[in-house]
Write a protein that holds these residues in place. Structure first.
Motif, short mmCIF file in Angstrom:
data_model
loop_
_atom_site.label_atom_id
_atom_site.label_comp_id
_atom_site.label_asym_id
_atom_site.label_seq_id
_atom_site.Cartn_x
_atom_site.Cartn_y
_atom_site.Cartn_z
N THR A 104 0.84 -1.18 0.00
CA THR A 104 0.00 0.00 0.00
C THR A 104 0.88 1.23 0.00
N ILE A 141 0.58 5.84 0.59
CA ILE A 141 -0.26 6.96 1.00
C ILE A 141 0.35 8.25 0.48
N MET A 166 -2.63 12.98 2.99
CA MET A 166 -3.63 12.14 3.66
C MET A 166 -3.15 11.79 5.06
N LYS A 202 -5.15 5.69 5.43
CA LYS A 202 -5.64 4.93 4.28
C LYS A 202 -5.89 3.51 4.74
N ASP A 243 -7.08 -0.45 3.61
CA ASP A 243 -7.22 -1.38 2.50
C ASP A 243 -7.32 -2.77 3.10
N THR A 303 -4.07 -0.85 7.52
CA THR A 303 -4.38 0.55 7.79
C THR A 303 -3.06 1.30 7.89
#
Lengths: 112, 113
Positions: free
Chosen positions: A47, A49, A53, A56, A58, A62
């Motif tokens: 993942t 970010i 942000m 996030k 998914d 986290t």
């Protein structure tokens, strides 16, 4: 200068949550990434970010970003034995297309 | 996401020889990169493989030691020249897709004796 730091080792029981922490120093970071490396394998992008942000999510993952403190974390919910691996945090700064600054990696061991 | 393959997946070489590693991507990508991961270490960028021009090397890496080719938008090679045991590492090809996601190949595990 650029420096990404991670704790080197984390042991977690199967079913618990894992939290892997990372700190970085470059305030111009645009994207921050988490990669997973299983034994004998390459890097799998888990993942990422964007720097504007805070969070996030998914599935079981986290990502939390505290830009003020330059702190990034990855939480894995319901950790499984297949989550045992080395996890790398990496940052991309505005002037470095493709040049990611990696942390040393956190070895996560999941115990039954 | 881009699918990246590398050849060979692993090799054992004698010091003083050279090895060429191939990287193939299943789609056209503008930016391709070569990284090195020394045993027990994190990843370090060796160079950016530029299509149609010479590669751009990071500090500490030179073209004579790590010549790179990039003949088209889906393929690149990295040669490790005149190898020594200190070159024993995992060499990874990487591509950027969409300007934000960066993917890595499976790596080539090199052992130099």
């Amino acid at each position: 200068g650029e420096d990404v730091e991670q704790s080197l080792f984390l042991s977690v029981r199967e079913g618990d949550s894992s939290v892997i922490n990372c700190t970085y120093t470059d305030s111009s970071s645009t994207y921050l990434y988490w990669y997973k490396q299983e034994p004998g394998a390459g890097l799998q992008l888990l993942t990422y970010i964007f720097s504007n942000m805070d969070m996030k999510q998914d599935q079981r993952l986290t990502v939390l970003l505290n830009k003020k403190d330059k702190h990034l974390s990855l939480r894995i919910a319901d950790t499984q034995t297949g989550d045992s691996a080395i996890y790398f945090c990496a940052e991309k700064t505005t002037d470095s297309w493709g040049k990611l600054q990696f942390g040393a990696g956190t070895q996560v061991v999941v115990t039954p | 996401s881009a699918v990246i393959s590398q050849k060979p997946s692993r090799d054992i070489c004698q010091r003083g020889t050279s090895l060429t590693i191939q990287c193939q991507v299943d789609s056209q990508v503008t930016m391709m990169f070569w990284y090195r991961q020394q045993p027990g270490q994190s990843l370090t960028l060796i160079a950016t493989a530029n299509q149609g021009s010479e590669a751009t090397y990071e500090s500490g890496f030179v073209i004579d030691k790590f010549p790179i080719s990039r003949p088209n938008l889906t393929f690149s090679t990295l040669t490790v020249s005149n190898m020594s045991p200190e070159d024993s590492s995992i060499y990874l090809c990487s591509v950027v897709e969409g300007g934000e996601t960066q993917y890595f190949g499976p790596g080539t595990r090199l052992l130099v004796l």
